[in-house]
Scaffold this active site. Structure first.
Site, PDB file in Angstrom:
ATOM      1  N   LYS A 149       1.237  35.431  72.305  1.00 37.62           N
ATOM      2  CA  LYS A 149       0.634  34.037  72.352  1.00 37.62           C
ATOM      3  C   LYS A 149      -0.753  34.427  71.560  1.00 37.62           C
ATOM      4  O   LYS A 149      -1.822  34.224  72.267  1.00 37.62           O
ATOM      5  CB  LYS A 149       0.510  33.460  73.720  1.00 37.62           C
ATOM      6  CG  LYS A 149       0.125  31.980  73.508  1.00 37.62           C
ATOM      7  CD  LYS A 149       0.548  31.238  75.020  1.00 37.62           C
ATOM      8  CE  LYS A 149      -0.006  29.895  75.021  1.00 37.62           C
ATOM      9  NZ  LYS A 149       0.836  28.993  74.022  1.00 37.62           N
ATOM     10  N   GLU A 182      12.153  27.357  67.855  1.00 40.39           N
ATOM     11  CA  GLU A 182      11.373  26.584  68.667  1.00 40.39           C
ATOM     12  C   GLU A 182      10.385  25.599  68.245  1.00 40.39           C
ATOM     13  O   GLU A 182      10.546  25.568  66.757  1.00 40.39           O
ATOM     14  CB  GLU A 182      10.297  27.720  69.781  1.00 40.39           C
ATOM     15  CG  GLU A 182       9.171  28.463  68.738  1.00 40.39           C
ATOM     16  CD  GLU A 182       8.474  29.116  69.256  1.00 40.39           C
ATOM     17  OE1 GLU A 182       8.209  29.110  70.650  1.00 40.39           O
ATOM     18  OE2 GLU A 182       8.013  30.191  68.925  1.00 40.39           O
TER      19      GLU A 182
HETATM   20  N1  PDD Z   1       1.697  25.934  73.425  1.00 38.88           N
HETATM   21  N2  PDD Z   1       6.068  27.817  71.879  1.00 38.88           N
HETATM   22  C1  PDD Z   1       4.935  27.970  71.299  1.00 38.88           C
HETATM   23  C2  PDD Z   1       4.898  28.239  69.849  1.00 38.88           C
HETATM   24  C3  PDD Z   1       3.786  27.398  71.950  1.00 38.88           C
HETATM   25  O1  PDD Z   1       2.813  27.419  71.350  1.00 38.88           O
HETATM   26  C4  PDD Z   1       4.073  26.941  73.435  1.00 38.88           C
HETATM   27  C5  PDD Z   1       2.876  26.522  74.029  1.00 38.88           C
HETATM   28  C6  PDD Z   1       5.244  27.182  73.718  1.00 38.88           C
HETATM   29  C7  PDD Z   1       5.534  26.542  75.366  1.00 38.88           C
HETATM   30  O2  PDD Z   1       4.921  27.402  76.208  1.00 38.88           O
HETATM   31  P1  PDD Z   1       4.305  27.057  77.609  1.00 38.88           P
HETATM   32  O3  PDD Z   1       5.726  26.327  78.366  1.00 38.88           O
HETATM   33  O4  PDD Z   1       4.016  28.337  78.287  1.00 38.88           O
HETATM   34  O5  PDD Z   1       3.157  26.171  77.340  1.00 38.88           O
HETATM   35  C8  PDD Z   1       6.334  27.515  73.051  1.00 38.88           C
HETATM   36  C9  PDD Z   1       0.415  25.564  73.848  1.00 38.88           C
HETATM   37  C10 PDD Z   1       0.751  24.630  75.068  1.00 38.88           C
HETATM   38  C11 PDD Z   1      -0.383  25.447  72.833  1.00 38.88           C
HETATM   39  O6  PDD Z   1      -0.517  26.187  71.984  1.00 38.88           O
HETATM   40  O7  PDD Z   1      -1.185  24.275  73.046  1.00 38.88           O
END
Ligand code: PDD
Length: 288
Positions: A149, A182
């Site tokens: 991330k 995704e």
């Molecule tokens: N984004 N895939 C991507 C590319 C993401 O950036 C995110 C989350 C998710 C979902 O992950 P989670 O359920 O842990 O939030 C999947 C966050 C919310 C953002 O960049 O603001």
């Protein structure tokens, strides 16, 4: 009320909170982040978010900026100071400040840490859930390590903007074989004609969303059949339901993709059931 941000050991007025111009996050996107939901004054799935932060940090070889319990205390303090009841916190750790050079700075360079928080109006989210959202598909043009991330989100920002300009709210990444990956900031799910919930395996090519992981617990509790399985855009367009998940939104129904209506064009019952049960099943940590 004055918004407060935490920056490298200090609680500052949000408007005045800043990071050095030679921070490696600013110059190289050399950092990682987490976004975590807060509902009714409770942090949702804090343990899983901090576990994933630890993994992201170790994958790009940045040390924890402070001990984990201390970090959890900072997060709760930022949420309290901003009086967040329903909303989120944002946490970012970068490799720190050093004279610009691609290679890592000298050992001992302190990672930079920022924590911010904001309230989000639950009525806005409820309205999106009631209506459903529109999405477009887009070729996945990101790097290979999207399982980390990182704050390097330029392709994601461009894809979201493309969605916005097409009158949609999310861009769904598709690989060269037409298989769904995704969203630009979400994971993607579909409900098959036989009622089975499908989402792509997370071993490679997508971020393992925390909402995705907890949603699996929810599906199990509710007795909804679920398989981690790849699916094509064609199959998704013929689904009974499509929805996207992220910590900021739990699960938004998708009712139109690339101008094609999904099922009857209304949010489906599976995503609704999951949304209703989610908070009860997720881990909750009081901000107090
Ligand atoms: N984004 N895939 C991507 C590319 C993401 O950036 C995110 C989350 C998710 C979902 O992950 P989670 O359920 O842990 O939030 C999947 C966050 C919310 C953002 O960049 O603001």
């Amino acid at each position: 009320m004055t918004r407060i941000a935490y920056v490298n050991g200090r609680y500052l007025r949000h408007a005045e909170a800043c990071i050095h111009v030679e921070d490696r996050g600013y110059q190289f996107a050399d950092g990682v982040y987490e976004v975590c939901e807060v509902r009714h004054g409770m942090i949702v799935d804090l343990t899983r978010h901090l576990d994933r932060l630890g993994r992201s940090l170790s994958e790009i070889r940045i040390d924890w900026p402070m001990h984990r319990p201390a970090l959890a205390r900072v997060i709760r303090e930022v949420l309290r100071r901003n009086r967040v009841r329903n909303g989120l916190f944002y946490l970012q750790v970068t490799r720190g400040v050093a004279r610009r050079d691609h290679v890592f700075p000298a050992p001992g360079t302190r990672p930079s840490i920022v924590v911010t928080a904001k309230n989000v109006d639950p009525a806005v989210i409820a309205a999106k859930n009631a209506k459903g959202i529109k999405a477009i598909t887009a070729p996945d043009n990101r790097w290979d390590r999207v399982d980390i991330k990182t704050v390097g989100l330029l392709p994601n920002a461009l894809a979201r903007q493309q969605a916005r300009e097409a009158g949609a709210q999310e861009a769904i990444y598709v690989d060269a074989k037409g298989i769904v990956k995704e969203g630009a900031a979400t994971n993607v799910w579909m409900v098959d004609q036989d009622g089975t919930l499908l989402t792509r395996p997370a071993a490679h090519g997508i971020l393992r969303g925390i909402t995705r992981t907890t949603l699996m617990d929810v599906a199990k509790t509710l007795g909804i059949p679920l398989r981690e399985e790849e699916f094509t855009v064609e199959r998704m367009l013929g689904a009974r339901e499509v929805f996207i998940t992220a910590a900021t939104s739990i699960c938004f129904p998708v009712v139109e993709i690339d101008g094609r209506t999904i099922a009857n064009g209304h949010p489906g019952s599976v995503s609704q059931k999951i949304r209703e049960a989610f908070f009860d099943i997720a881990e909750k940590t009081s901000i107090w």
